[in-house]
Motif scaffolding. Sequence first.
Motif, PDB file in Angstrom:
ATOM      1  N   LEU A  74       0.736  -1.246   0.146  1.00 35.58           N
ATOM      2  CA  LEU A  74       0.006  -0.026  -0.080  1.00 35.58           C
ATOM      3  C   LEU A  74       0.706   1.204  -0.118  1.00 35.58           C
ATOM      4  N   THR A  75       2.049   1.340   0.686  1.00 38.44           N
ATOM      5  CA  THR A  75       2.628   2.572   0.599  1.00 38.44           C
ATOM      6  C   THR A  75       3.339   2.982  -0.554  1.00 38.44           C
ATOM      7  N   GLY A  76       3.634   2.089  -1.488  1.00 33.83           N
ATOM      8  CA  GLY A  76       4.057   2.464  -2.600  1.00 33.83           C
ATOM      9  C   GLY A  76       2.968   3.183  -3.471  1.00 33.83           C
ATOM     10  N   MET A  77       1.945   2.645  -3.484  1.00 32.80           N
ATOM     11  CA  MET A  77       0.686   3.344  -3.866  1.00 32.80           C
ATOM     12  C   MET A  77       0.674   4.870  -3.274  1.00 32.80           C
ATOM     13  N   LEU A  78       0.605   4.942  -2.052  1.00 28.42           N
ATOM     14  CA  LEU A  78       0.222   6.372  -1.434  1.00 28.42           C
ATOM     15  C   LEU A  78       1.141   7.267  -1.664  1.00 28.42           C
ATOM     16  N   ILE A  79       2.421   6.700  -1.766  1.00 29.35           N
ATOM     17  CA  ILE A  79       3.631   7.870  -2.210  1.00 29.35           C
ATOM     18  C   ILE A  79       3.422   8.189  -3.628  1.00 29.35           C
ATOM     19  N   LEU A  80       2.784   7.449  -4.400  1.00 28.90           N
ATOM     20  CA  LEU A  80       2.571   8.030  -6.022  1.00 28.90           C
ATOM     21  C   LEU A  80       1.348   8.912  -5.918  1.00 28.90           C
ATOM     22  N   TRP A  81       0.493   8.484  -5.342  1.00 29.30           N
ATOM     23  CA  TRP A  81      -0.964   9.098  -5.150  1.00 29.30           C
ATOM     24  C   TRP A  81      -0.772  10.650  -4.596  1.00 29.30           C
ATOM     25  N   ASP A  82       0.138  10.709  -3.561  1.00 29.07           N
ATOM     26  CA  ASP A  82       0.468  11.982  -3.135  1.00 29.07           C
ATOM     27  C   ASP A  82       1.062  12.762  -4.142  1.00 29.07           C
ATOM     28  N   LYS A  83       2.038  12.398  -4.906  1.00 28.44           N
ATOM     29  CA  LYS A  83       2.908  13.146  -5.676  1.00 28.44           C
ATOM     30  C   LYS A  83       1.980  13.431  -6.966  1.00 28.44           C
ATOM     31  N   THR A  84       1.160  12.713  -7.317  1.00 27.05           N
ATOM     32  CA  THR A  84       0.332  13.142  -8.762  1.00 27.05           C
ATOM     33  C   THR A  84      -0.970  13.555  -8.420  1.00 27.05           C
ATOM     34  N   ARG A  85      -1.319  13.819  -7.117  1.00 27.87           N
ATOM     35  CA  ARG A  85      -2.751  14.081  -6.755  1.00 27.87           C
ATOM     36  C   ARG A  85      -3.211  15.294  -7.467  1.00 27.87           C
ATOM     37  N   GLY A  86      -4.359  15.379  -8.111  1.00 32.09           N
ATOM     38  CA  GLY A  86      -4.845  16.601  -8.610  1.00 32.09           C
ATOM     39  C   GLY A  86      -4.211  16.687  -9.988  1.00 32.09           C
ATOM     40  N   THR A  87      -3.622  15.967 -10.629  1.00 33.50           N
ATOM     41  CA  THR A  87      -3.017  16.160 -12.011  1.00 33.50           C
ATOM     42  C   THR A  87      -3.935  15.021 -12.850  1.00 33.50           C
ATOM     43  N   PRO A  88      -3.735  15.399 -14.179  1.00 30.94           N
ATOM     44  CA  PRO A  88      -4.482  14.452 -15.147  1.00 30.94           C
ATOM     45  C   PRO A  88      -4.038  12.979 -15.117  1.00 30.94           C
ATOM     46  N   ARG A  89      -2.742  12.773 -14.699  1.00 31.28           N
ATOM     47  CA  ARG A  89      -2.442  11.455 -14.576  1.00 31.28           C
ATOM     48  C   ARG A  89      -2.159  10.936 -12.846  1.00 31.28           C
ATOM     49  N   GLU A  90      -3.387  11.404 -11.967  1.00 29.78           N
ATOM     50  CA  GLU A  90      -3.402  11.097 -10.620  1.00 29.78           C
ATOM     51  C   GLU A  90      -3.327   9.536 -10.648  1.00 29.78           C
ATOM     52  N   VAL A  91      -2.610   9.117  -9.600  1.00 29.61           N
ATOM     53  CA  VAL A  91      -2.697   7.729  -9.496  1.00 29.61           C
ATOM     54  C   VAL A  91      -3.444   7.428  -8.123  1.00 29.61           C
ATOM     55  N   ARG A  92      -4.299   6.166  -8.570  1.00 26.85           N
ATOM     56  CA  ARG A  92      -5.109   5.871  -7.427  1.00 26.85           C
ATOM     57  C   ARG A  92      -5.272   4.337  -7.394  1.00 26.85           C
ATOM     58  N   GLY A  93      -5.667   3.541  -6.328  1.00 29.86           N
ATOM     59  CA  GLY A  93      -5.403   2.297  -6.295  1.00 29.86           C
ATOM     60  C   GLY A  93      -6.668   1.617  -6.961  1.00 29.86           C
ATOM     61  N   ILE A  94      -6.614   0.381  -7.557  1.00 31.82           N
ATOM     62  CA  ILE A  94      -7.834  -0.192  -8.285  1.00 31.82           C
ATOM     63  C   ILE A  94      -8.501  -0.977  -7.280  1.00 31.82           C
ATOM     64  N   ALA A  95      -8.076  -1.923  -6.549  1.00 30.68           N
ATOM     65  CA  ALA A  95      -8.505  -2.866  -5.364  1.00 30.68           C
ATOM     66  C   ALA A  95      -7.157  -3.576  -4.647  1.00 30.68           C
ATOM     67  N   THR A  96      -7.795  -4.394  -3.806  1.00 29.00           N
ATOM     68  CA  THR A  96      -6.777  -5.147  -3.017  1.00 29.00           C
ATOM     69  C   THR A  96      -6.578  -6.388  -3.346  1.00 29.00           C
ATOM     70  N   PHE A  97      -5.592  -7.204  -3.022  1.00 25.93           N
ATOM     71  CA  PHE A  97      -5.523  -8.692  -3.173  1.00 25.93           C
ATOM     72  C   PHE A  97      -6.077  -9.474  -2.160  1.00 25.93           C
TER      73      PHE A  97
END
Length: 350
Positions: free
Chosen positions: A106-129
């Motif tokens: 989860l932490t890897g996704m949160l780091i990239l979500w934080d960096k891209t938040r509000g941009t056209p290429r914002e990163v978010r989680g799809i689902a969990t395993f």
Amino acid sequence: MKFMTLPIGSRRWTNVCIARRVVAACAMLAFMAAAAAVDGQEIRFARQTSIIFLQLYVIEDQKLVEKHAEKLGLKNVKTTWATFNGANMMNDALISGNVDVVTGGLTGMLILWDKTRGTPREVRGIATFASSPLYLNAWRPELRTIRDFTPNDRISLTAAKVSAQATLLQMATAKEFGDAEYAKFDPLVIAASPADATIALISKSPSTTAAFSTPPFQEYQLRQPGIHTVLNSFDIVGGPHTSGVAWTTSEFREKNSILYKALLAAWQEATEIIIRDKRAAAAFYVKKMGTLTTLDIAEEVVAGPQMQWTMTPKNTLKFAEFMQRTGVIKSVAQSWKDYFFSDIYELPGS
């Protein structure tokens, strides 16, 4: 407001019916054209070697994305698969456009979500395993609690500072010594793949006195003489937590909306397959990963008493809050829905 009625069979009635048929036909042609335009689409996955990402191994073997894409009108969909270790490599591949969907803690996704938040290429989680504990195992008999680590010890993780295990180590340290000391054991951390860390640990190498690993490597370690568990991540977090997640960009999701729906349907079916027949599902992993583990060990992990195969995020907000409090991310999350796409909002996440 009065509505005009037209006698059935009248010329005006006939014209209206023809017009409606033309509109309907045009709409159908437009839909067919849109579907045809995206035939032959490709989705490029990057996954890690842990059995936590079992759904992807099932999806690949059973061609579930292709199956559900065809049901939705997409033909000739192609899936490609790459294997990486560590959140840094995953995020670099996603941002550079070399892959479409990446996986990890989860932490890897949160780091990239934080960096891209509000941009056209914002990163978010799809689902969990899955919700599964991660173990900090050690070979040195003196290491029984986190307080027993010395400056001479070395703790192997997939990636320093950004991996879920690195964050869990910091959370455990803050819990034991106070928030101000959360990074106390960061100097002891070394980066290694789960397989390499396992080899070093069971050989009792001074270069790796402990390993914060992942299934099935952690279970294999515990089968070796002298290896024991120092920390269970469920105890650190205070209950079951998500141990694997997949993420992508909002751009990919929006440009490939039908393919994205097919992915979610495939994910759900793969999860159901795992729950229904754990040994058969474990066999998909062993078939792909070969000598990394045996079928018996893989089945033991898949059917473990603390293992829950689910797309629902669990206790993820605790990670986000800790990472924001320690300055790893700047964004303040009010809910798990802040960093996952809306397609799974109906799930009882946390």
